[in-house]
Design a protein around this motif. Structure first.
Motif, PDB file in Angstrom:
ATOM      1  N   ILE A 399       0.851  -1.204   0.000  1.00  0.00           N
ATOM      2  CA  ILE A 399       0.000   0.000   0.000  1.00  0.00           C
ATOM      3  C   ILE A 399       0.881   1.246   0.000  1.00  0.00           C
ATOM      4  CG2 ILE A 399      -1.830   1.257   1.219  1.00  0.00           C
ATOM      5  CD1 ILE A 399      -2.672  -1.386   2.494  1.00  0.00           C
ATOM      6  N   LEU A 400       0.742   2.038  -1.046  1.00  0.00           N
ATOM      7  CA  LEU A 400       1.527   3.268  -1.144  1.00  0.00           C
ATOM      8  C   LEU A 400       0.629   4.449  -0.766  1.00  0.00           C
ATOM      9  CD1 LEU A 400       4.063   4.827  -2.235  1.00  0.00           C
ATOM     10  CD2 LEU A 400       2.855   4.925  -4.415  1.00  0.00           C
ATOM     11  N   PRO A 401       0.887   5.082   0.397  1.00  0.00           N
ATOM     12  CA  PRO A 401       0.033   6.196   0.805  1.00  0.00           C
ATOM     13  C   PRO A 401       0.480   7.510   0.156  1.00  0.00           C
ATOM     14  CG  PRO A 401       1.538   5.599   2.578  1.00  0.00           C
ATOM     15  CD  PRO A 401       1.893   4.740   1.403  1.00  0.00           C
ATOM     16  N   THR A 402      -0.476   8.359  -0.159  1.00  0.00           N
ATOM     17  CA  THR A 402      -0.097   9.626  -0.794  1.00  0.00           C
ATOM     18  C   THR A 402      -1.186  10.687  -0.566  1.00  0.00           C
ATOM     19  OG1 THR A 402       0.409  10.682  -2.909  1.00  0.00           O
ATOM     20  CG2 THR A 402      -1.094   8.848  -3.004  1.00  0.00           C
ATOM     21  N   ILE A 403      -0.776  11.950  -0.604  1.00  0.00           N
ATOM     22  CA  ILE A 403      -1.795  12.997  -0.504  1.00  0.00           C
ATOM     23  C   ILE A 403      -1.923  13.775  -1.824  1.00  0.00           C
ATOM     24  CG2 ILE A 403      -1.754  13.353   2.009  1.00  0.00           C
ATOM     25  CD1 ILE A 403       0.072  15.814   1.386  1.00  0.00           C
ATOM     26  N   ASP A 404      -1.224  13.307  -2.854  1.00  0.00           N
ATOM     27  CA  ASP A 404      -1.421  13.967  -4.146  1.00  0.00           C
ATOM     28  C   ASP A 404      -1.580  12.934  -5.249  1.00  0.00           C
ATOM     29  OD1 ASP A 404       1.119  13.095  -4.945  1.00  0.00           O
ATOM     30  OD2 ASP A 404       2.009  14.729  -3.789  1.00  0.00           O
TER      31      ASP A 404
END
Ligand code: NAD
Length: 724
Positions: A399-404
């Protein structure tokens, strides 16, 4: 080199469900029915076996091994088609007796008989293995052992109710029989169900080693089973079980657990308890006869028929999904937008099945909460020994978390689970299309917003689709996929494939407000609020509805869903359907008072202490006056209002196949399975009866209860929804 013995011509029949090979004086029966994708224990199988036993009974063999050539499957159980066809108990008793004669012959062979188990070993398959002198099983994840018959409204009928409690501690045997639980090889070894576990590649050697132990009870036997056939744990447990008081306690507590779980609607587990209890006092042959007679009673019951029908209906729906998925795009990576309660659940489910996931939220705090939720769910798998700790790490690293949106350039399939707000979602469609590849498929987890409204915001509306999961995602089996008029075949196939890989049972419906499931759930809870306003008590409504077989009452359900969420869904339906879908005024009063349900710790119930208690202050808030309402009326008004909306969604073309409806209501929100589904229940009662009840209620309480046109029309023509 191994010496192979030539086989008699008859046994080389290519249509035979198995093959017999004799090698170094050991007979190997290779289970591999060419007519089926899995091995099931049918009469045909047993006849074949019986004939082989005739051939080999007198041969000077060292042993017999049962092994499967079907990857992932030993024997998955009895042939349910055959079981469903039974209608006469006397005929069933005869069939079962034949089965017992066959298994008795197998057990009585003069040389050791070994079950070499790799893959699913369930129901009749496990019962067959129980007649063997030894069971060896692989530690592969696909190896699962159990007797799931209770889920079909029956219990093991090929000696399982008698051989399991003679082999295992009685409490362990009851647990397997009454829950249908499946256990892996290691757990099976711990409770004494198998003797040896091994690596899949070592299965044949392990089976030969078990042959070399000899036959229990004969001189020179060197295996784990002494004369009584018990390990220490079993012996200790049996001392307890032989004490009349302790024994009564075991059986009484099993009975009360079953009654609590099933509300007494399922006769099979109660009967199974009696059969185990009484059979233990009898010689095996008499105990098997007891089992046969009791089995014959339950297998022809309406409950068993309904549960078997659901089994077939679910298989049919899943078979259709398999076909729909042909032409799906191959994906390794899926994007999830929104790491809230649902988004995190979806991301976890995807990573669990091996997808790489790009998970986006608006800020780091929300992302951190989402990741924590994912990690907690994986941790539960570790606790339940379904995952090794390293697998937890591996799954989280997918799981790769990101805000963009930077990481979405090559993500051609995204599931959107942001706030339930049409403008927010439309904005997300546009942003995502900006950032993603040209062929992006956008699947929204909205529970109410028509997919066409989101597609309008898209440059490629054919790639916008609904993918409605249920909460909590890891537990709920249903996935409702919603296509709008221009959804492409590829978008549909790909969405179905992702859902299938997540292990979901999928129904595909057409677009419309609330689609199918949210639409039909609304009137069920809304009617409960009208009934409350009329003077029924909160606990009374939930109790009588539960007693009819629902897993949870409508007011407790509203607390779980959240009153604000339910009101929002209600408004969507009201915009569409007008006065008949008017949400009860109780919604406004509760929400204005800050009672959103469990999430605010206040709703119809108080949640500060467990178990939850009715919050009596609700009665003042809604200016309630007690009035007695017939429990039957409470039950009928709630489920028949749901039926009414089901009929309207058929009229509107949202769904058409009764199978989708019944699978949807059972696996989406727990419509009582023993009733076979809402349309089966309506068919059983007769649509003229149902229409009559709705007309009576409409005359008393208003037009919202008036029967849908489809119902009155079908009732007039004497039709039913299901044709079989
Ligand atoms: P939630 O409030 O827990 O989560 C929504 C998340 O979306 C939040 O973390 C929020 O920060 C994030 N978000 C908002 N705007 C965003 C944006 N532009 N980009 C990225 N992230 C953004 O809500 P939920 O209960 O998880 O529901 C999400 C969706 O799932 C809704 O459409 C809801 O109707 C649907 N749904 C919910 C349930 C349920 O029982 N909760 C069941 C089925 C479907």
């Amino acid at each position: 080199m191994a010496k192979k013995t030539a086989r008699p011509a008859a046994a080389d029949d290519p249509a035979a469900p198995a093959r017999l090979v004799i090698e170094d004086d050991v007979a190997w029966i290779h289970l591999d029915d060419p007519a089926k994708s899995v091995n099931t224990l049918s009469s045909r199988y047993m006849q074949w076996f019986d004939a082989r036993l005739d051939e080999i009974a007198d041969q000077p063999l060292r042993g017999l091994v049962l092994i499967s050539d079907k990857p992932g499957y030993f024997i998955v159980g009895a042939d349910v088609d055959e079981l469903k066809g039974f209608s006469e108990p006397a005929e069933v008793v005869e069939v079962i007796r034949r089965g017992h004669r066959f298994t008795g012959r197998l057990a009585a062979l003069p040389y050791p008989v070994v079950a070499a188990i790799d893959g699913m070993c369930l129901g009749g398959g496990l019962e067959l293995a129980l007649c063997c002198d030894a069971r060896v099983a692989t530690e592969a994840r696909h190896t699962q052992l159990g007797v799931p018959e209770v889920l079909l409204g029956i219990f093991p009928g090929l000696g399982g109710t008698q051989r399991l409690p003679r082999l295992l501690a009685v409490a362990d045997a009851l647990d397997l029989i009454l829950t249908g639980r499946q256990v892996d090889a290691r757990k099976a070894k711990r409770i004494g169900l198998v003797d040896v576990t091994c690596h899949p590649l070592a299965l044949r050697q392990a089976a030969l080693a078990a042959v070399a132990w000899g036959k229990p009870g004969q001189s020179g036997y060197r295996g784990p089973r002494n004369g009584s056939g018990h390990g220490f744990a079993k012996a200790a447990a049996d001392v307890i079980a032989r004490t009349p008081g302790a024994r009564a306690l075991v059986f009484n507590s099993a009975r009360s657990t079953v009654l609590k779980k099933t509300g007494g609607h399922y006769p099979a587990p109660l009967k199974a308890i009696e059969v185990v209890r009484d059979g233990l006092n009898l010689p095996l042959a008499d105990a098997l006869e007891l089992e046969a007679r009791a089995f014959a009673e339950v297998v022809v019951s309406d409950v068993a028929k309904n549960l078997m029908t659901i089994f077939f209906t679910k298989n049919a729906v899943e078979g259709r999904a398999r076909k729909l998925a042909a032409g799906a795009r191959q994906l390794d990576r899926v994007g999830v937008l929104g790491a809230g309660f649902m988004g995190a659940g979806i991301a976890q489910g995807l990573a669990h099945k091996g997808y790489d996931v790009v998970l986006k939220d608006r800020d780091h705090d929300a992302l951190a909460r989402g990741l924590e939720q994912c990690s907690g769910l994986f941790q539960d798998l570790v606790k339940r020994r379904r995952y090794r700790p390293v697998e937890h790490k591996e799954a989280m690293s997918r799981i790769l978390p990101t805000i963009d949106y930077h990481s979405f350039g090559k993500t051609s399939f995204v599931v959107e689970a942001v706030f339930e707000d049409v403008e927010v979602k439309r904005q997300v469609v546009r942003e995502m299309e900006e950032a993603g590849p040209e062929d992006l498929i956008f699947a929204s987890n909205t529970s109410t917003i028509p997919i066409a409204r989101l597609a309008e915001a898209s440059r490629r509306p054919e790639n916008v689709i609904g993918m409605h999961f249920f909460s909590p995602v890891h537990k709920m089996p249903l996935l409702e996929i919603i296509k709008h008029p221009t959804t492409s075949e590829e978008a549909l196939a790909t969405t179905v494939e992702v859902g299938r890989r997540m292990g979901k049972t999928i129904i595909v419906v057409n677009d419309g407000p609330g689609f199918f499931t949210s639409r039909v759930l609304g009137p069920f809870v809304n009617e409960a609020l009208w009934i409350l306003a009329q003077g029924a008590r909160i606990d009374e409504i939930d109790r009588v509805v539960k007693a009819w077989g629902w897993p949870v009452g409508p007011l407790a359900l509203l607390d779980e869903v959240g009153l604000d969420v339910a009101r929002h869904a209600g408004r969507v339906m009201q915009d569409y359907a007008g006065a008949r879908a008017e949400p009860s005024p109780i919604f406004e009063r509760m929400i204005a008072d800050g009672r959103l349900g469990r999430k605010s710790k206040r709703g119809f119930y108080k949640y500060r202490t467990e178990p939850k208690r009715v919050d009596r202050s609700v009665y003042e808030l809604i200016e309630w006056e007690r009035a007695r309402i017939d429990p039957q009326e409470i039950v009928e008004r709630t489920w028949m209002q749901m039926l009414n909306e089901v009929a309207r969604s058929i009229e509107d073309g949202v769904v058409s196949d009764p199978k989708d409806v019944d699978v949807g209501v059972i696996f989406g929100f727990g419509f009582p399975p023993f009733r076979g589904g809402i349309l089966r229940e309506a068919d059983r009662l007769g649509l003229d009866h149902v229409v009559g009840r709705l007309e009576t209620y409409a005359a008393r309480y208003g037009d919202r209860l008036a029967p849908a046109e489809l119902l009155t029309d079908m009732a007039r023509k004497g039709k039913t929804f299901h044709r079989d």
